[in-house]
Design a protein around this motif. Structure first.
Motif, PDB file in Angstrom:
ATOM      1  N   ARG A 219     -77.284   3.893  11.433  1.00 29.10           N
ATOM      2  CA  ARG A 219     -76.339   4.049  11.743  1.00 29.10           C
ATOM      3  C   ARG A 219     -76.661   3.360  12.854  1.00 29.10           C
ATOM      4  N   PRO A 224     -72.466   1.578   9.892  1.00 30.78           N
ATOM      5  CA  PRO A 224     -71.987   2.458   9.333  1.00 30.78           C
ATOM      6  C   PRO A 224     -72.064   1.837   7.777  1.00 30.78           C
ATOM      7  N   SER A 247     -73.002  10.256   5.863  1.00 32.72           N
ATOM      8  CA  SER A 247     -73.250   9.287   6.706  1.00 32.72           C
ATOM      9  C   SER A 247     -71.782   9.357   5.906  1.00 32.72           C
ATOM     10  N   ASN A 251     -68.577   8.887   8.829  1.00 35.27           N
ATOM     11  CA  ASN A 251     -68.013   7.705   9.226  1.00 35.27           C
ATOM     12  C   ASN A 251     -66.376   7.819   8.329  1.00 35.27           C
TER      13      ASN A 251
END
Length: 470
Positions: A219, A224, A247, A251
RNA sequence: GGCGGCGUAGCCAAGUGGUAAGGCAGAGGUCUGCAAAACCUCCAUUCAUCGGUUCAAGUCCGAUCGCCGCCUCCA
């Protein structure tokens, strides 16, 4: 105007070949799981890194700009254990094997990667990520450690196609030795323990769990959502699955567009792995005097998604094949440098076809095995033509330019440059040629023997004298 | 048990419907003062086995045998 050649990749998540279409046209963003620096990497590890090397070189050749991250895991259970065993510090172990890793990369002619972040340099990014996950309710704390609650993440298992109902809670041993609500959960942040490195964090002192660094560092460097994530196939589950969970929960967008995984290097029929004790390190091969290019070629000679069995016979056979390619390359190079005029016009020169076959092979999910086949067809085709004096210096120049393109991927045809040594050798060769012309074969053979003592073998060919190291 | 993959010449290997690439080893030959190397030619009526679909199958479908990987740290 961005002009790139089409390339297809086998994507683990979709289970199919997909045309590569990056987030930003003309730019490929790549994250590769790198080494954990607690020991010398073995050539099974390097099969994966050579695969990654081919990936980045191919994207370059196909016209992409690339932004590539390969992490160094320098804090981890195994490094801590090793430091205890050796009675030294985690930093000392990590520094030692990180430097060994880069030496081994040179041995195999791996290109430098743009970013080589160390996990310990991105603790802040990891803490930020955990904070977001805590805020969004994906975590729970237990004895100072922070865990990720898999049950909260809807799409868990979509990469490895694992059926969660078959992974029953409590069915397996908790090898992390931390307490989890559910066996499927994993640790984001390990609470501080005696004699272990730790960092301060709002949720308590401790150190990162295994999966956290890749989510945090990708990231940080790539954003992202990025294009390609690589690793060996044993990382699909749980490592990459857990990265996705971290993630995407944090995100709120798709993490990775293309997942590429490399198959194992086997010893006999078993995977090469440290726990099985059947490993061969790159370092060992180098110390035994094995040419790194032979090893590189061997690793390239089979498609990256097929299992590959290691043997010394296979390395020797690779050595012979590399020799032929190098000989061909230098034959073309001398023809290109000469002023020869074409004796006969060739209306049907196959170079165009060969070049397009080469690109097709690489564009088809990095099929290096097929690409090598194309190259050897070219070799035979043009050796025959050169024997018949049907290659002039202009054509040879075109051939050379293609061979340079091909070698921008393979990197096995051009020998290391050794300027001081080679100019001395060239002097001796000139003297020997003079002796031969004067039919003073005693002197000629004496010079050849002297070179032979230096480990240099001469080859008298139609295009002149060549030398190579043995 | 669940999921995934593999089985093509002595060895390695490409090949996803159109009649078996390539490498190594082996055999013959060319070049060469000698040597070494290089170069050229040859080398699978057949794709683990058995059925099926099709004008056509290594390639698609089904079954069988064998091997491997992941499901736990792992590249």
């Amino acid at each position: 105007m961005i002009h790139v050649k089409p390339i297809k990749f086998y994507d683990t998540k979709s289970g199919s070949l997909r045309l590569f279409e990056p987030v930003t046209p003309g730019v490929a963003t790549i994250y590769s799981c790198g080494p954990t620096v607690y020991n010398y990497a073995h050539i099974g590890n390097f099969r994966n890194f050579v695969f990654v090397d081919v990936l980045r070189r191919t994207l370059r050749l196909f016209g992409y700009n690339i932004k590539h991250v390969r992490n160094i895991t320098d804090i981890d259970d195994k490094i801590i254990r090793k430091a205890v065993e050796e009675n030294t510090t985690v930093q000392a172990i990590a520094a030692q094997f990180e430097s060994a890793f880069f030496q081994d990369c040179d041995y195999l002619r791996l290109q430098k990667v743009e970013y080589n972040p160390r996990a310990t340099e991105h603790i802040v990014d990891m803490i930020d990520l955990v904070k977001v996950l805590i805020e969004k309710g994906y975590t729970y704390e237990r004895d100072g450690s922070v865990y990720y609650k898999i049950g909260r993440f809807e799409n868990y298992g979509k990469l490895s196609h694992i059926d969660l109902s078959s992974v029953r809670s409590g069915a397996r041993v908790d090898s992390d030795e931390y307490l989890k609500e559910d066996a499927r959960d994993f640790v984001l942040w390990k609470g501080r323990r005696e004699h272990e490195p730790y960092w301060p964090a709002p949720f308590g002192e401790g150190r990162p769990g295994w999966h956290l660094e890749c989510s945090a560092m990708s990231r940080h460097y790539l954003g992202p959502t990025f294009d390609i994530h690589t690793g060996a196939e044993d990382l699909i589950f749980p490592h990459h699955e857990n990265e996705i969970a971290q993630s995407e929960a944090a995100n709120g967008v798709e993490y990775v567009r293309y997942w590429l995984h490399c198959a194992f290097l086997n010893m006999k029929d078993q995977k090469m792995s440290k726990s099985l004790g059947n490993i061969i390190t790159a370092r060992k091969l180098r110390e035994d005097g094995i040419d790194g290019l032979a090893v590189r070629y061997f690793l390239l000679s089979v498609h990256y998604r097929k299992p590959l069995a290691f043997s010394m016979e296979a390395i020797e056979s690779a050595r012979t094949a590399v020799n032929r390619l190098q000989t061909f390359y230098s034959r073309i190079a001398s023809a290109a440098a000469s002023q020869s005029k074409r004796q006969e016009q060739d209306s049907a020169d196959p170079l165009t076809r060969i070049r397009s076959d080469w690109y097709d092979a690489l564009g088809d999910d990095l099929n290096t095995a097929k690409a090598l086949g194309v190259l050897f067809e070219m070799l035979r085709e043009y050796n025959t033509r050169m024997d018949m004096d049907r290659v002039d210096s202009v054509l040879a120049g075109e051939l050379l330019s293609f061979l340079d393109e091909a070698d921008s991927i393979l990197d096995v045809m051009r020998p290391d440059s050794e300027d001081e040594l080679s100019s001395k050798i060239d002097d001796m060769i000139v003297k020997r040629q003079a002796a031969r012309l004067a039919r003073d074969f005693r002197e000629a053979d004496r010079i050849r023997d002297e070179l032979s003592q230096m480990g240099i073998v001469l080859e008298d060919t139609r295009e002149g004298v060549r030398w190579r190291k043995i």
